[in-house]
Design a protein around this motif. Structure first.
Motif, PDB file in Angstrom:
ATOM      1  N   MET A  94       0.875  -1.125   0.029  1.00 65.92           N
ATOM      2  CA  MET A  94      -0.068  -0.301  -0.028  1.00 65.92           C
ATOM      3  C   MET A  94       0.833   1.133  -0.125  1.00 65.92           C
ATOM      4  O   MET A  94       0.425   2.339  -0.395  1.00 65.92           O
ATOM      5  N   SER A  95       2.243   1.116   0.346  1.00 65.94           N
ATOM      6  CA  SER A  95       2.900   2.438   0.443  1.00 65.94           C
ATOM      7  C   SER A  95       3.825   2.339  -0.901  1.00 65.94           C
ATOM      8  O   SER A  95       5.052   3.152  -0.716  1.00 65.94           O
ATOM      9  N   GLY A  96       3.481   1.677  -1.973  1.00 67.72           N
ATOM     10  CA  GLY A  96       4.275   1.859  -3.488  1.00 67.72           C
ATOM     11  C   GLY A  96       4.863   0.637  -3.539  1.00 67.72           C
ATOM     12  O   GLY A  96       5.647   0.721  -4.345  1.00 67.72           O
ATOM     13  N   GLY A  97       4.678  -0.449  -2.830  1.00 66.32           N
ATOM     14  CA  GLY A  97       5.539  -1.656  -3.049  1.00 66.32           C
ATOM     15  C   GLY A  97       5.036  -2.594  -4.113  1.00 66.32           C
ATOM     16  O   GLY A  97       5.678  -3.436  -4.481  1.00 66.32           O
ATOM     17  N   LYS A  98       3.721  -2.391  -4.818  1.00 67.47           N
ATOM     18  CA  LYS A  98       3.515  -3.100  -5.894  1.00 67.47           C
ATOM     19  C   LYS A  98       4.442  -2.876  -7.027  1.00 67.47           C
ATOM     20  O   LYS A  98       4.747  -3.985  -7.583  1.00 67.47           O
TER      21      LYS A  98
END
Length: 233
Positions: A94-98
């Motif tokens: 959710m913090s840009g890890g995708k």
């Protein structure tokens, strides 16, 4: 962590990279580091950008051409925590890890090679020289670096605390708090210029106030400009 640089080497900090390998490679080409140089990367190697895998590969390669001091950022810490905790993994994504997971070609973390985990595990909390100190995000002014809280070093931006001189009298070089320009407060310089948010990636040499800046796509914006108040586009 304290390391005494060689007599002829430069000490250069690089701000938050956030998965932009093209920017990092362009910046290192502009800097042209030598074996005598110390390159201090301020953390946040992963998340937000398209190629976190390429960023870590570049940093591992950089160790062959200079002395690399990688500092651990809060996003890098989230990735390490995500290995063994489902909720930490969800927070990481959710913090840009995708984008980080996708860069390794896998929906989970088992696509990340052991050498990349070892690199992240080797990252340090801070770096200190005779005249400067380097952290990812911030510092407590009256606490020696070896006793600083990780919540301050990695998670508390300079806009969340009053900026005070460190008791050592050294100038602090930090990242974490993205803006469209370098913010030089005299005893604290923030060089996170928004790479990962459409801004630029900055390198900064404290001794001379020389800066280098590149766009996320790797285009040179500023090369060897000694004015540290240059704005990023």
């Amino acid at each position: 962590m304290k390391t005494k640089p060689t007599a002829n080497g430069r000490i250069i900090a690089i701000g938050d990279i956030h998965g932009h390998a093209l920017a990092l490679r362009a910046l290192t080409r502009a800097i042209q580091p030598s074996p005598d140089d110390v390159i201090v990367t301020l953390g946040d190697y992963v998340n937000r950008g398209p190629d976190s895998k390429g960023v870590i590969e570049c940093l591992i390669e950089l160790r062959d051409s200079c002395k690399l001091v990688p500092i651990l950022g809060n996003h890098d810490e989230m990735l390490l925590d995500a290995r063994n905790d489902r909720y930490a993994y969800d927070r990481f994504v959710m913090s840009g890890g995708k984008g980080t997971v996708d860069s390794y070609g896998n929906q989970k973390l088992n696509g990340i090679p052991a050498s990349h985990w070892r690199f992240l595990e080797s990252c340090v909390d801070y770096y200190e020289t005779a005249h400067s100190l380097f952290t990812h995000a911030n510092f407590c002014s009256y606490t020696p670096l070896q006793h600083q809280l990780s919540s301050v070093l990695r998670w508390t931006g300079i806009d969340e605390m009053e900026i005070c001189d460190h008791s050592s009298g050294k100038v602090a070089i930090v990242g974490h708090a993205a803006a469209n320009e370098i913010r030089d407060h005299g005893t604290c310089v923030c060089i996170d210029t928004g790479c990962g948010f459409g801004g630029v990636l900055t390198a900064y040499e404290p001794a001379t106030k020389t800066i280098w800046q590149v766009t996320e796509g790797g285009e040179i914006v500023v090369r060897n400009d000694r004015q540290s108040d240059q704005s990023a586009p």
